[in-house]
Design a protein around this motif. Structure first.
Motif, PDB file in Angstrom:
ATOM      1  N   GLY A   1      -1.109  -1.091   5.464  1.00  0.00           N
ATOM      2  CA  GLY A   1      -1.989   0.044   5.716  1.00  0.00           C
ATOM      3  C   GLY A   1      -1.393   1.381   5.328  1.00  0.00           C
ATOM      4  O   GLY A   1      -0.176   1.531   5.178  1.00  0.00           O
TER       5      GLY A   1
ATOM      6  N   GLN B   1       0.843  -1.185   0.000  1.00  0.00           N
ATOM      7  CA  GLN B   1       0.000   0.000   0.000  1.00  0.00           C
ATOM      8  C   GLN B   1       0.880   1.237   0.000  1.00  0.00           C
ATOM      9  O   GLN B   1       1.944   1.261   0.608  1.00  0.00           O
TER      10      GLN B   1
ATOM     11  N   ARG C   1      -1.637   5.211   6.866  1.00  0.00           N
ATOM     12  CA  ARG C   1      -2.112   6.036   7.974  1.00  0.00           C
ATOM     13  C   ARG C   1      -2.426   7.422   7.450  1.00  0.00           C
ATOM     14  O   ARG C   1      -1.539   8.132   6.977  1.00  0.00           O
TER      15      ARG C   1
ATOM     16  N   ARG D   1     -11.185   0.141   7.127  1.00  0.00           N
ATOM     17  CA  ARG D   1     -10.692   1.319   7.825  1.00  0.00           C
ATOM     18  C   ARG D   1     -10.545   0.958   9.306  1.00  0.00           C
ATOM     19  O   ARG D   1     -11.456   0.353   9.901  1.00  0.00           O
ATOM     20  N   GLN D   2      -9.419   1.365   9.878  1.00  0.00           N
ATOM     21  CA  GLN D   2      -9.154   1.088  11.287  1.00  0.00           C
ATOM     22  C   GLN D   2      -8.978   2.406  12.013  1.00  0.00           C
ATOM     23  O   GLN D   2      -8.025   3.140  11.780  1.00  0.00           O
TER      24      GLN D   2
ATOM     25  N   GLY E   1       0.415  -5.035   9.129  1.00  0.00           N
ATOM     26  CA  GLY E   1      -0.942  -5.415   8.765  1.00  0.00           C
ATOM     27  C   GLY E   1      -1.406  -6.614   9.570  1.00  0.00           C
ATOM     28  O   GLY E   1      -0.688  -7.157  10.413  1.00  0.00           O
TER      29      GLY E   1
ATOM     30  N   VAL F   1      -6.320   4.461   9.819  1.00  0.00           N
ATOM     31  CA  VAL F   1      -5.457   3.607   9.014  1.00  0.00           C
ATOM     32  C   VAL F   1      -6.345   2.863   8.031  1.00  0.00           C
ATOM     33  O   VAL F   1      -7.316   2.215   8.427  1.00  0.00           O
ATOM     34  N   TYR F   2      -6.024   2.981   6.766  1.00  0.00           N
ATOM     35  CA  TYR F   2      -6.802   2.326   5.722  1.00  0.00           C
ATOM     36  C   TYR F   2      -6.052   1.074   5.293  1.00  0.00           C
ATOM     37  O   TYR F   2      -4.918   1.140   4.820  1.00  0.00           O
ATOM     38  N   LEU F   3      -6.707  -0.062   5.491  1.00  0.00           N
ATOM     39  CA  LEU F   3      -6.096  -1.362   5.209  1.00  0.00           C
ATOM     40  C   LEU F   3      -6.692  -1.956   3.941  1.00  0.00           C
ATOM     41  O   LEU F   3      -7.893  -1.898   3.721  1.00  0.00           O
TER      42      LEU F   3
END
Lengths: 114, 112
Positions: A108, A6, A110, A36-37, B43, A89-91
């Protein structure tokens, strides 16, 4: 072999700006997922792709969020007119097929919205 | 709808002690259940999964979990933890065949 990657790993932006987050899935994986975290919401499912098609977009938080996937590979998650509550954080994850029952996650991105 | 509850937000434990991380799910049908681990700045990595069959599932790094239908639980256990097991652990249930519905996570802190 290479895992899910990513980019960028970190992104700081100002409120109101647009951002693009990129995901490169494991080669050959047809299914791709975005999560999304965030501290307040935990891990939330956003959207998935089967090939280039996204059958269910109901997980996207608002119409400022969109995603696309091209060539059955790279996916981009775009957030328009970012707000502070978009900070998270987008995973991204991928799997060989939709019913594989294991998702392989990237590290991820951030996102911080000032 | 299916949801997951992780009952402990933090679990401190001494090295070489046993640990159990609790997870309960709500589902009207037998679910697919997962445990993922997230090490700092990394992750998520799959530890183990229950799809069907034997209710005792063994995973990587010495972890195991037991599916208990009557108690709607899927607790994660390890008989002897290491410092390197310090991480965030997430229980998840398959939602709609493609989306994972995660619990809030349990932070496992292993100290000497």
């Amino acid at each position: 072999g290479a895992g899910v990657s990513q980019s960028p790993s970190n992104k700081v932006t100002e409120k109101g700006k647009d951002v693009e987050l990129r995901c490169d899935p494991i080669s050959g994986h047809t299914a791709l997922y975005w999560y999304r975290q965030s501290l307040g919401q935990g891990l939330e499912f956003l959207i998935y792709f089967q090939g280039n098609s996204a059958p269910d977009k109901s997980g996207l938080p608002s119409d400022r969020f969109s995603a696309e996937r091209t060539g059955g590979s790279v996916s981009t998650l775009t957030i328009q007119r970012t707000q502070q509550e978009d900070s998270a954080v987008y995973l991204c994850a991928s799997s060989p097929r939709l019913d594989y029952n294991e998702q392989f996650f990237g590290p991820g991105t951030r996102l911080t919205v000032l | 709808a299916q949801s997951v509850t992780q009952l402990d937000s933090q679990v401190p434990v001494f090295e070489e002690a046993p640990v159990e991380l609790r997870c309960n799910y709500s589902s009207s049908v037998p679910p697919y259940l997962f445990w993922y681990v997230q090490y700092p700045n990394q992750g998520l990595q799959l530890l183990l999964k229950y799809l069907s069959g034997s209710t005792l599932v063994k995973g990587i790094n010495g972890f195991e979990a037991e599916f208990n239908k009557s108690q709607t639980s899927f607790h994660l256990r390890k008989p002897s933890v290491h410092i390197s097991d310090t991480a965030e652990y997430f229980c998840a249930v398959d939602l709609s065949g493609y989306a994972l519905n995660f619990g809030k996570g349990t932070s496992l802190l292993v100290t000497p």
